[in-house]
Every structure is written in C-alpha cells, then in structure tokens.
Design a protein around this motif. Structure first.
Motif, PDB file in Angstrom:
ATOM      1  N   ARG A  54     -16.881  -0.750  -5.476  1.00 45.66           N
ATOM      2  CA  ARG A  54     -16.516   0.078  -6.620  1.00 45.66           C
ATOM      3  C   ARG A  54     -15.277   0.922  -6.289  1.00 45.66           C
ATOM      4  NH1 ARG A  54     -21.084   3.634  -7.512  1.00 45.66           N
ATOM      5  NH2 ARG A  54     -22.194   1.645  -7.747  1.00 45.66           N
ATOM      6  N   ALA A  55     -15.189   1.381  -5.055  1.00 43.85           N
ATOM      7  CA  ALA A  55     -14.031   2.168  -4.631  1.00 43.85           C
ATOM      8  C   ALA A  55     -12.751   1.338  -4.691  1.00 43.85           C
ATOM      9  CB  ALA A  55     -14.252   2.696  -3.212  1.00 43.85           C
ATOM     10  N   VAL A  56     -12.851   0.075  -4.299  1.00 47.09           N
ATOM     11  CA  VAL A  56     -11.690  -0.819  -4.368  1.00 47.09           C
ATOM     12  C   VAL A  56     -11.252  -0.996  -5.827  1.00 47.09           C
ATOM     13  CG1 VAL A  56     -10.858  -3.168  -3.971  1.00 47.09           C
ATOM     14  CG2 VAL A  56     -12.263  -2.031  -2.245  1.00 47.09           C
ATOM     15  N   TYR A  57     -12.208  -1.160  -6.729  1.00 46.90           N
ATOM     16  CA  TYR A  57     -11.871  -1.323  -8.147  1.00 46.90           C
ATOM     17  C   TYR A  57     -11.178  -0.077  -8.687  1.00 46.90           C
ATOM     18  CZ  TYR A  57     -15.153  -5.248  -7.834  1.00 46.90           C
ATOM     19  OH  TYR A  57     -15.792  -6.410  -7.465  1.00 46.90           O
ATOM     20  N   ILE A  58     -11.644   1.093  -8.292  1.00 47.72           N
ATOM     21  CA  ILE A  58     -11.002   2.341  -8.727  1.00 47.72           C
ATOM     22  C   ILE A  58      -9.579   2.423  -8.185  1.00 47.72           C
ATOM     23  CG2 ILE A  58     -11.050   4.864  -8.471  1.00 47.72           C
ATOM     24  CD1 ILE A  58     -14.119   4.685  -8.467  1.00 47.72           C
ATOM     25  N   PHE A  59      -9.426   2.065  -6.917  1.00 46.41           N
ATOM     26  CA  PHE A  59      -8.110   2.110  -6.280  1.00 46.41           C
ATOM     27  C   PHE A  59      -7.136   1.142  -6.965  1.00 46.41           C
ATOM     28  CE2 PHE A  59      -5.090   0.906  -2.902  1.00 46.41           C
ATOM     29  CZ  PHE A  59      -4.658   2.167  -2.503  1.00 46.41           C
ATOM     30  N   LEU A  60      -7.589  -0.090  -7.204  1.00 46.21           N
ATOM     31  CA  LEU A  60      -6.733  -1.077  -7.866  1.00 46.21           C
ATOM     32  C   LEU A  60      -6.406  -0.650  -9.293  1.00 46.21           C
ATOM     33  CD1 LEU A  60      -8.365  -4.421  -6.655  1.00 46.21           C
ATOM     34  CD2 LEU A  60      -6.278  -3.346  -5.818  1.00 46.21           C
ATOM     35  N   ALA A  61      -7.385  -0.048  -9.975  1.00 43.17           N
ATOM     36  CA  ALA A  61      -7.142   0.435 -11.337  1.00 43.17           C
ATOM     37  C   ALA A  61      -6.065   1.514 -11.334  1.00 43.17           C
ATOM     38  CB  ALA A  61      -8.432   0.969 -11.943  1.00 43.17           C
ATOM     39  N   ALA A  62      -6.083   2.384 -10.332  1.00 43.19           N
ATOM     40  CA  ALA A  62      -5.075   3.440 -10.230  1.00 43.19           C
ATOM     41  C   ALA A  62      -3.676   2.842 -10.064  1.00 43.19           C
ATOM     42  CB  ALA A  62      -5.400   4.366  -9.054  1.00 43.19           C
ATOM     43  N   ILE A  63      -3.568   1.812  -9.212  1.00 44.30           N
ATOM     44  CA  ILE A  63      -2.264   1.172  -9.003  1.00 44.30           C
ATOM     45  C   ILE A  63      -1.785   0.504 -10.289  1.00 44.30           C
ATOM     46  CG2 ILE A  63      -1.043  -0.654  -7.759  1.00 44.30           C
ATOM     47  CD1 ILE A  63      -2.862  -0.098  -5.382  1.00 44.30           C
ATOM     48  N   ILE A  64      -2.684  -0.189 -10.980  1.00 44.65           N
ATOM     49  CA  ILE A  64      -2.318  -0.864 -12.231  1.00 44.65           C
ATOM     50  C   ILE A  64      -1.863   0.154 -13.271  1.00 44.65           C
ATOM     51  CG2 ILE A  64      -3.232  -2.198 -14.180  1.00 44.65           C
ATOM     52  CD1 ILE A  64      -5.081  -3.603 -12.120  1.00 44.65           C
ATOM     53  N   ILE A  65      -2.565   1.271 -13.370  1.00 46.35           N
ATOM     54  CA  ILE A  65      -2.186   2.316 -14.329  1.00 46.35           C
ATOM     55  C   ILE A  65      -0.792   2.865 -14.001  1.00 46.35           C
ATOM     56  CG2 ILE A  65      -2.727   4.657 -15.122  1.00 46.35           C
ATOM     57  CD1 ILE A  65      -5.705   3.922 -14.765  1.00 46.35           C
ATOM     58  N   ILE A  66      -0.519   3.081 -12.725  1.00 51.70           N
ATOM     59  CA  ILE A  66       0.803   3.586 -12.311  1.00 51.70           C
ATOM     60  C   ILE A  66       1.900   2.606 -12.709  1.00 51.70           C
ATOM     61  CG2 ILE A  66       2.259   4.032 -10.290  1.00 51.70           C
ATOM     62  CD1 ILE A  66      -0.252   5.263  -8.972  1.00 51.70           C
ATOM     63  N   VAL A  67       1.675   1.326 -12.459  1.00 49.90           N
ATOM     64  CA  VAL A  67       2.679   0.308 -12.796  1.00 49.90           C
ATOM     65  C   VAL A  67       2.887   0.234 -14.306  1.00 49.90           C
ATOM     66  CG1 VAL A  67       3.189  -2.163 -12.742  1.00 49.90           C
ATOM     67  CG2 VAL A  67       2.248  -1.046 -10.710  1.00 49.90           C
ATOM     68  N   VAL A  68       1.794   0.251 -15.073  1.00 44.30           N
ATOM     69  CA  VAL A  68       1.895   0.179 -16.536  1.00 44.30           C
ATOM     70  C   VAL A  68       2.661   1.379 -17.088  1.00 44.30           C
ATOM     71  CG1 VAL A  68       0.583   0.272 -18.692  1.00 44.30           C
ATOM     72  CG2 VAL A  68      -0.159  -1.240 -16.842  1.00 44.30           C
ATOM     73  N   LEU A  69       2.342   2.577 -16.600  1.00 45.89           N
ATOM     74  CA  LEU A  69       3.011   3.781 -17.083  1.00 45.89           C
ATOM     75  C   LEU A  69       4.479   3.818 -16.664  1.00 45.89           C
ATOM     76  CD1 LEU A  69       0.270   6.525 -16.550  1.00 45.89           C
ATOM     77  CD2 LEU A  69       0.962   5.399 -18.673  1.00 45.89           C
ATOM     78  N   ALA A  70       4.781   3.249 -15.492  1.00 45.56           N
ATOM     79  CA  ALA A  70       6.184   3.183 -15.075  1.00 45.56           C
ATOM     80  C   ALA A  70       6.982   2.260 -15.981  1.00 45.56           C
ATOM     81  CB  ALA A  70       6.261   2.705 -13.625  1.00 45.56           C
ATOM     82  N   PHE A  71       6.339   1.197 -16.488  1.00 45.60           N
ATOM     83  CA  PHE A  71       6.994   0.291 -17.425  1.00 45.60           C
ATOM     84  C   PHE A  71       7.142   0.933 -18.804  1.00 45.60           C
ATOM     85  CE2 PHE A  71       6.197  -3.703 -14.910  1.00 45.60           C
ATOM     86  CZ  PHE A  71       7.497  -4.162 -14.989  1.00 45.60           C
ATOM     87  N   ALA A  72       6.112   1.670 -19.217  1.00 45.81           N
ATOM     88  CA  ALA A  72       6.072   2.222 -20.581  1.00 45.81           C
ATOM     89  C   ALA A  72       6.060   3.747 -20.531  1.00 45.81           C
ATOM     90  CB  ALA A  72       4.841   1.694 -21.312  1.00 45.81           C
ATOM     91  N   GLN A  73       7.127   4.337 -20.039  1.00 42.53           N
ATOM     92  CA  GLN A  73       7.174   5.787 -19.874  1.00 42.53           C
ATOM     93  C   GLN A  73       7.230   6.526 -21.208  1.00 42.53           C
ATOM     94  OE1 GLN A  73       9.780   7.351 -16.829  1.00 42.53           O
ATOM     95  NE2 GLN A  73       9.675   5.466 -15.628  1.00 42.53           N
ATOM     96  N   GLN A  74       7.525   5.795 -22.287  1.00 42.50           N
ATOM     97  CA  GLN A  74       7.575   6.441 -23.596  1.00 42.50           C
ATOM     98  C   GLN A  74       6.199   6.922 -24.048  1.00 42.50           C
ATOM     99  OE1 GLN A  74       8.322   3.295 -22.991  1.00 42.50           O
ATOM    100  NE2 GLN A  74       7.232   1.907 -24.376  1.00 42.50           N
ATOM    101  N   ILE A  75       5.136   6.394 -23.462  1.00 39.16           N
ATOM    102  CA  ILE A  75       3.792   6.822 -23.864  1.00 39.16           C
ATOM    103  C   ILE A  75       3.288   7.996 -23.027  1.00 39.16           C
ATOM    104  CG2 ILE A  75       3.236   4.469 -24.610  1.00 39.16           C
ATOM    105  CD1 ILE A  75       1.460   4.202 -22.142  1.00 39.16           C
ATOM    106  N   LEU A  76       4.068   8.428 -22.073  1.00 32.56           N
ATOM    107  CA  LEU A  76       3.668   9.559 -21.240  1.00 32.56           C
ATOM    108  C   LEU A  76       3.702  10.846 -22.055  1.00 32.56           C
ATOM    109  CD1 LEU A  76       5.595   8.776 -17.927  1.00 32.56           C
ATOM    110  CD2 LEU A  76       3.133   8.631 -18.300  1.00 32.56           C
ATOM    111  N   PRO A  77       2.839  11.798 -21.732  1.00 35.34           N
ATOM    112  CA  PRO A  77       2.848  13.074 -22.468  1.00 35.34           C
ATOM    113  C   PRO A  77       4.130  13.862 -22.232  1.00 35.34           C
ATOM    114  CG  PRO A  77       1.410  13.205 -20.555  1.00 35.34           C
ATOM    115  CD  PRO A  77       1.809  11.772 -20.681  1.00 35.34           C
ATOM    116  N   ALA A  78       4.515  14.662 -23.240  1.00 37.82           N
ATOM    117  CA  ALA A  78       5.696  15.506 -23.133  1.00 37.82           C
ATOM    118  C   ALA A  78       5.280  16.959 -23.304  1.00 37.82           C
ATOM    119  CB  ALA A  78       6.719  15.110 -24.181  1.00 37.82           C
TER     120      ALA A  78
END
Length: 480
Positions: free
Chosen positions: A235-259
């Motif tokens: 479960r810890a590995v899944y959380i860790f991988l999810a965190a990396i995926i979220i970082i990559v997605v947000l780096a691609f789509a920075q327009q959805i980040l809060p302002a």
C-alpha cells in the motif's frame, strides 16, 4: 586579479578537502571556505539554495518513510524476480533495475539492497560480476537527472525559469530519460564481454583454491525472495507511485493549480513620498503587503511547482505513516534518509560557497570565459563534468553552475543537452555506491585499481555520460 585567484584557490581547496573527507565534510568545509571569503575577504554572502534544499528534504522524507514501510523491499524483490528469471541477461537487466529504481525514488542509494543479489545471480551463472555490477552502479547515479522528484531535475527547471528558459519537469525527463537509457545500454553492451569469465580468470581460480574463500564466494546466497511483504508495504508503494504520478500530471497541466492573490509593484510606478518625508519604492511597499492605488496592485499568482512537489511528497509520507504502519524513527535510521540528509548539507555548503564567489566575480568570469563559451558552447558540458568530479553531487553542480552558465549567455536548450555531464563523480571512485559495489562483489572482480583511475567504473561511466550527452543534446536541439 591576484585577489580573485586567491579566492578561487580557497573555493577549490574547500572542495578538495571536502571530497577527501567525504560525507558531511563536503558541506561543512565548504562553509569554512565561505567564512574565509565573507569575513576575511569581505565578499557579499550569496543566497543559499533553500528551494532546492526543501525539495530534497521532502523527497528524502517520503523515500525514507517508504523504506521504513517495507515498500522498497517489495520493489527490490520484484527486481530480483526479473534478474533470477533471466540470469543470462544480468549485464543488461541489472542496470535497468537500478536505473528505474532511482527514477522512481529520486535517489541512487536504493541500489544497496539490490547489488548483493546482482553479484549472487552472476556468480551462480558463472558470469564475471564486474560486468553487471559496475554498469549497475553507474546506472543508479546517472538516472538521477531522469527522476521527476530529484533535486537535480527540479533545480534545473526552477533556475531555468528564472533565467527565461521555461521547461517543465516532464519536458526535462522526456529528454533525459531516453538519452540516459540509451547511454546505459550502450555501456552495458560494452560490459557484456569485458574481462575473463570466472572459469578462465587465473586470478579468480587461484583465489578459490582456498576452501575458506571458495565457501565465502559460493556458499552464500543473497536474496529478498524469502522475505514476506505484507499488504501495508504494498500500500505504501501505491501511495508513493500515486504521488509521483500526481506531480507529473500537475507539471503538465499547471493551469489547474490553485492561485492566490499577491501584491506587486505597478509597472512604471514611481517612488512614493511618505508623510514622514521618507521616500519608499513600489517594490518595498509590495514586499510589505501594502496596497496603494497606482503604485501597487493585487494580482493572482499560480502556486509554484517546487512548492507543489514539496506538499505532495510530505503528504504522501504522512499517508504512509498513518495507513501503512511506517515508523518515523525507522525512516530516520534508514540509509536512504541518512544519505539524503548528507546531500542536503553538501548542497547547502557547496552551492552557497559557489554562489558567493561567482556572484562577486561574475564580470571577471564573463571576461575570461564569455568569448570561449560563446564560440564553443559544448565547453559548458566539460565545466559541469569537472565540477561534479570535485563535489560528488549533481544537485550541487546544477545549483552552483547553472546560473553562471546562463549569465555567460549559454542557451537553455544547450544546458539541457549537457545535463548528463553533471554526473562525473564515478571518475574518482570514492562515492558510497561505488565503494559499496566493490565490497559487495565477493569475487573481487569489481575493483579499484592500483593507480586509482584504472577502476571498474571508469569505462562504463565514460561511455554512459558521453553517449547520453550526445543523444540528450540532439533531442534538446530538436524539441527546444
């Protein structure tokens, strides 16, 4: 000019002594050099690279908690299954495993658990362990510039944006990952036939004539397959991988980040005369959070990506502690967290020292190097490599030299193409991963030669860096 040379000598001596003592001494002795420049020579202190340091702390904390949860044991176990299923291809599969473990975790120190297994698989198959071990160690380090959560990648993106070259973390990884993977595989292909097979190596055959040595080499079996991995670790590995995926997605789509709203000076606004008779600049008012019509204004600003990375990684660590039974004291005791904190101190001291020196002498540096770098832009790659040999930290090289390279007028895409050259510390085999690899090879085929430079990592390291840089430069020139 003489004073500048003396101050340069102080910097180089601090780096030399730091690398000689190793570990925390890298940052501590750099701090001593900084004290000499500031208090004895009167230089203005530079700015310590706090943003990069915070990212390292967040990444190392997250990876350390993952290790404490047993999640890394599961990743290593999966890698071992691949290696033992295809032992004949160990020379190619071992560097692939260490490479992608580093890409996932952001640190090359995850390879310690895997290296005894690589050695064991090679011995059982009669393959010279030097072949997979040396390139696997190199692969674990060069992969740092391919990890979306490594300090080196985030520092490159952040510093480049400040200097007008806006390149996102996924864009960097999209260039560096295939480049370094090609470089590693070319080096693995060279390693495939290096040296003599164990049954034909007279030095090794002489060694195993001793029954004690023979039992030490062939009587031991290093494995993680007998270790039970519970659901919490997975479960810890899944959380860790999810965190990396979220970082990559947000780096691609920075327009959805809060302002959020911030106050900044109005362009072209003049200084303001206060009732007290004191004149204040619009920038001073903005920094104090004072809103004044025509002078300062409220504007929405998107949260910076380096802050997003820290928030997500720290949150992932918290989730692993709460839901996966990860014990913080075990994380702090683990080698991933400890080696990461050493990197923090190294970057803190070295980058601050370099920032102070280069900031004080930038005009001299431009006069000396500007024309050469403008004519031969590839020399920046050599500068990266030499500095890396001295300080053993890719993050510190980028934080220290990237602003200098931009100040000399080197285009951002050229610097991206030269990024693999920030890994040069295999050249002198005093880095912990190389030393550990030598110690873990029970056959003694992976070694440091009598003349230091004739060691097992030299040729695989040079091939990996040169090929990776050529491919990286080509891809950067095409896309940027």
């Amino acid at each position: 000019m003489l004073i500048t040379l003396i101050e340069l000598l102080v910097v180089l001596l601090a780096l030399y002594l730091g690398s000689r003592y190793g570990s925390l001494a890298l940052g501590a002795i750099a701090g001593l050099g900084l004290a000499i420049l500031v208090f004895d020579h009167g230089l203005k202190p530079g700015t310590p690279p706090t943003d990069v340091i915070y990212i390292i702390v967040a990444a190392v904390t997250c990876a350390g908690v993952l290790q404490a949860s047993g999640g890394m044991d599961w990743l290593v176990q999966l890698a071992e299954k691949v290696l033992r299923k295809h032992p004949q291809q160990i020379t190619f599969l071992a560097p692939l495993c260490t490479f992608f473990l580093t890409v996932l975790c952001g640190t090359g120190h995850v390879m310690y658990t895997l290296m005894p297994i690589v050695t064991d698989v090679a011995i059982k198959k009669g393959i010279r362990p030097e072949r997979p071990c040396a390139i696997a160690s190199v692969a674990s380090m060069i992969a740092i510039i391919c990890s979306p959560i490594s300090a080196a990648v985030v520092a490159f993106s952040t510093i480049s944006a400040i200097n007008g070259f806006h390149v996102s973390i996924p864009q960097i990884v999209a260039v560096t990952l295939p480049s370094c993977l090609i470089g590693v595989m070319v080096a693995a292909a060279w390693s495939y036939r290096r040296g003599l097979d164990l049954d034909k190596d007279p030095e090794f055959q002489e060694l195993i004539k001793d029954p004690v040595q023979r039992n030490y080499i062939y009587g031991n079996t290093a494995t993680t397959l007998d270790k039970k991995i519970d659901a919490k670790s997975k479960r810890a590995v899944y959380i860790f991988l999810a965190a990396i995926i979220i970082i990559v997605v947000l780096a691609f789509a920075q327009q959805i980040l809060p302002a959020y709203d911030t106050i900044q000076a109005v362009e072209g606004a003049k200084d303001v005369l206060l009732p007290t008779g004191k004149t204040v600049s619009p920038e001073s008012l903005a920094s104090a959070g004072i809103l004044m019509a025509g002078v300062t204004e409220k504007v929405p600003v998107t949260i910076k990506m380096y802050l997003v990375i820290q928030i997500i990684l720290i949150s992932a660590a918290a989730l692993m502690i709460i839901f996966c039974g990860s014990k913080p004291k075990n994380a702090v005791a683990g080698n991933v967290w400890q080696s990461g904190m050493v990197a923090v101190v190294a970057i803190y001291g070295i980058a601050w020292l370099a920032n102070t020196f280069f900031g004080a002498h930038m005009e001299h540096i431009k006069d000396l190097l500007g024309a050469m770098v403008a004519e031969y832009k590839w020399t920046v790659a050599l500068m990266f490599f030499v500095f890396s040999v001295l300080i053993n930290s890719q993050g510190a090289v980028i934080v220290s030299l990237l602003p200098v390279a931009y100040a000399l007028g080197v285009p951002g895409w050229v610097l991206l193409g030269a990024l693999p050259c920030v890994y040069g510390y295999f050249f002198i085999p005093n880095y912990p991963t190389d030393i550990a690899t030598v110690n873990m090879d029970r056959t003694g085929t992976t070694k440091i030669g009598k003349f230091v430079f004739n060691h097992s990592f030299m040729v695989p390291g040079l091939i990996s860096v040169v090929v990776s840089t050529l491919v990286c430069y080509a891809l950067a020139s095409i896309f940027f």
